[in-house]
Design a protein around this motif. Structure first.
Motif, short mmCIF file in Angstrom:
data_model
loop_
_atom_site.label_atom_id
_atom_site.label_comp_id
_atom_site.label_asym_id
_atom_site.label_seq_id
_atom_site.Cartn_x
_atom_site.Cartn_y
_atom_site.Cartn_z
N GLY A 1 0.80 -1.22 0.00
CA GLY A 1 0.00 0.00 0.00
C GLY A 1 0.83 1.27 0.00
O GLY A 1 0.33 2.33 0.35
N GLN A 2 2.09 1.19 -0.42
CA GLN A 2 2.94 2.37 -0.40
C GLN A 2 2.85 3.14 -1.72
O GLN A 2 2.28 2.68 -2.70
N ASN B 1 1.36 6.09 5.88
CA ASN B 1 2.10 7.34 6.15
C ASN B 1 1.25 8.53 5.74
O ASN B 1 1.71 9.47 5.10
N HIS B 2 -0.02 8.46 6.16
CA HIS B 2 -1.00 9.49 5.86
C HIS B 2 -1.24 10.28 7.14
O HIS B 2 -1.86 9.80 8.08
N ALA C 1 13.99 9.71 4.84
CA ALA C 1 13.30 11.00 4.85
C ALA C 1 13.33 11.70 3.51
O ALA C 1 12.34 12.30 3.08
N GLU C 2 14.48 11.60 2.79
CA GLU C 2 14.59 12.33 1.52
C GLU C 2 13.67 11.77 0.44
O GLU C 2 13.36 12.44 -0.54
N ASP C 3 13.22 10.52 0.60
CA ASP C 3 12.32 9.91 -0.38
C ASP C 3 10.87 9.93 0.07
O ASP C 3 9.96 9.78 -0.75
N ALA C 4 10.65 10.07 1.36
CA ALA C 4 9.29 9.95 1.90
C ALA C 4 8.54 11.27 1.84
O ALA C 4 9.12 12.34 1.97
#
Length: 404
Positions: free
Chosen positions: A239-240, A354-355, A262-265
């Motif tokens: 579900g990413q 990650n919502h 962090a740099e990709d998220a």
């Protein structure tokens, strides 16, 4: 000079001579195949201009075939007949500076324009430039980026990723970059200025796939080449987001835990994703291919870079699965919908996806956010993976969606 009615089989069977040899074509005057003692074969064109005899290399055999070489020789003859020296023109082209590439413009834009903005605005600009625009356009000369390419990039974000708001932000930042380039003489016009924005309300989707559609889509995934085959499977299992998944590095999944840096998220904060056994098996299968790349899903076109272009594969999946409205982002919504049906708590779902709003992250500290709900996330993703296996195996869905 040896002459011959050249043919592709004749050239292919030529043995390496003791010294460099040229065999001229009887059909096209001046065209020859040059063979060196190392066995290298290339087409050359011999011509005279201003009382000087010159040779112009057309191309290597077998990369260039005889018929193509003859067509190129005819074009050279026409140019020479009009007083154009092909060797002199080639030297002029080499002496010209390379056109500014988009990633070079991006660097100059960040160094000279961003400091004029507020610090918070600078960060937002930089995030979109580095994470969205440069990966899509970085290697292209800015004068050669077409309106069609820009629209295609924005459409992918608005429709394939289901993010019209981000597509509009990308459009705005790109337009500002081209205005900057025009002002500095790096571009002649702004190709973004006539591209319309996206109507956000009309583009919102609540589409998720039925069990029958999931089976058809999975079968279509199986028919695709790597790395696309595994990306789509992993998107459905975890579900990413597509962008974060496609940029996965081998250093990020450790055992059964995948940490998106962090740099990709989205939101610029690390995100931990527990991997169910089915997802781990997919990564092991890719690892067994022993490709030397930092990226799990390496581009089949650009060595050492993550895959970026999935549009053609999406079209193939639509045709093969008969799910005509298939979009990668809907896999994320599908995973979330089935986990909700299985009884997964809304907050846990938010943590998995990650919502921020769904997880209620505004009410917790950053440290707690990073490490909380790990077991709940793991149980939820494993439960969904088991249910997906039932769907794919054709077993009847259970009457209850309660967690066992």
């Amino acid at each position: 000079m040896a002459n011959k009615n050249l043919t592709d089989p004749f050239i292919r069977n030529l043995k390496p001579p003791k010294k460099r040899t040229e065999i001229y074509d009887n059909l096209i005057t001046g065209l020859a195949i040059r063979v060196t003692p190392t066995g290298h074969k290339s087409f050359v064109y011999r011509y005279r201009i201003k009382d000087k005899v010159k040779r112009f290399t057309i191309g290597s055999f077998p990369k260039m075939g005889l018929s193509t070489a003859r067509e190129e020789a005819k074009k050279l003859w026409f140019d020479i007949s009009n007083g154009i020296d092909p060797l002199a023109e080639k030297k002029k082209q080499k002496s010209k500076p390379d056109p500014t590439l988009f990633n070079e413009l991006a660097q100059e834009f960040k160094e000279k324009y961003l400091p004029t903005l507020r610090e918070k605005t600078q960060k937002e600009y930089k995030r979109i430039v580095d994470n969205e625009l440069v990966p899509a356009l970085g290697d292209l000369p800015i004068k050669e980026v077409s309106k069609h390419e820009i629209i295609s990039m924005l459409d992918d974000k608005a429709f394939e990723d289901g993010s019209p708001t981000m597509a509009n932000r990308m459009r705005a930042r790109l337009s500002k970059m081209y205005a900057f380039a025009v002002g500095r003489g790096l571009a002649e016009y702004n190709p973004v200025s006539t591209i319309p924005t996206y109507q956000e309300g009309e583009n919102k989707r609540d589409r998720y796939y039925t069990e029958k559609e999931i089976k058809k889509l999975w079968e279509a995934f199986e028919n695709q080449d790597e790395p696309a085959r595994s990306i789509f499977k992993l998107l459905l299992l975890t579900g990413q987001r597509k962008g974060e998944t496609s940029r996965m590095r081998w250093e990020c999944p450790q055992g059964d835990l995948w940490t998106i840096p962090a740099e990709d998220a989205k939101g610029k904060r690390p995100h931990d994703v527990p991997l169910p056994p089915a997802a781990i098996d997919i990564l092991k299968e890719i690892k067994s291919q022993k490709k030397k790349s930092d990226y799990v899903f390496e581009s089949p076109v650009i060595e050492g870079e993550p895959i970026q272009e999935l549009k053609r594969v999406v079209e193939k999946i639509r045709k093969e699965s008969k799910v005509k409205d298939f979009r990668p982002h809907d896999l994320r919504r599908t995973a979330a919908t089935y986990m909700a049906k299985l009884g997964i708590d809304r907050t846990v779902l938010g943590k998995i996806l990650n919502h921020k709003g769904l997880a209620g992250d505004g009410q917790v500290t950053a440290i707690y956010d990073r490490h909380s709900y790990m077991e709940e996330k793991r149980n939820a993703l494993e439960l969904w993976a088991k249910h997906l296996v039932k769907i794919l195996s054709g077993k009847k869905k259970s009457k209850s969606f309660k967690i066992e």
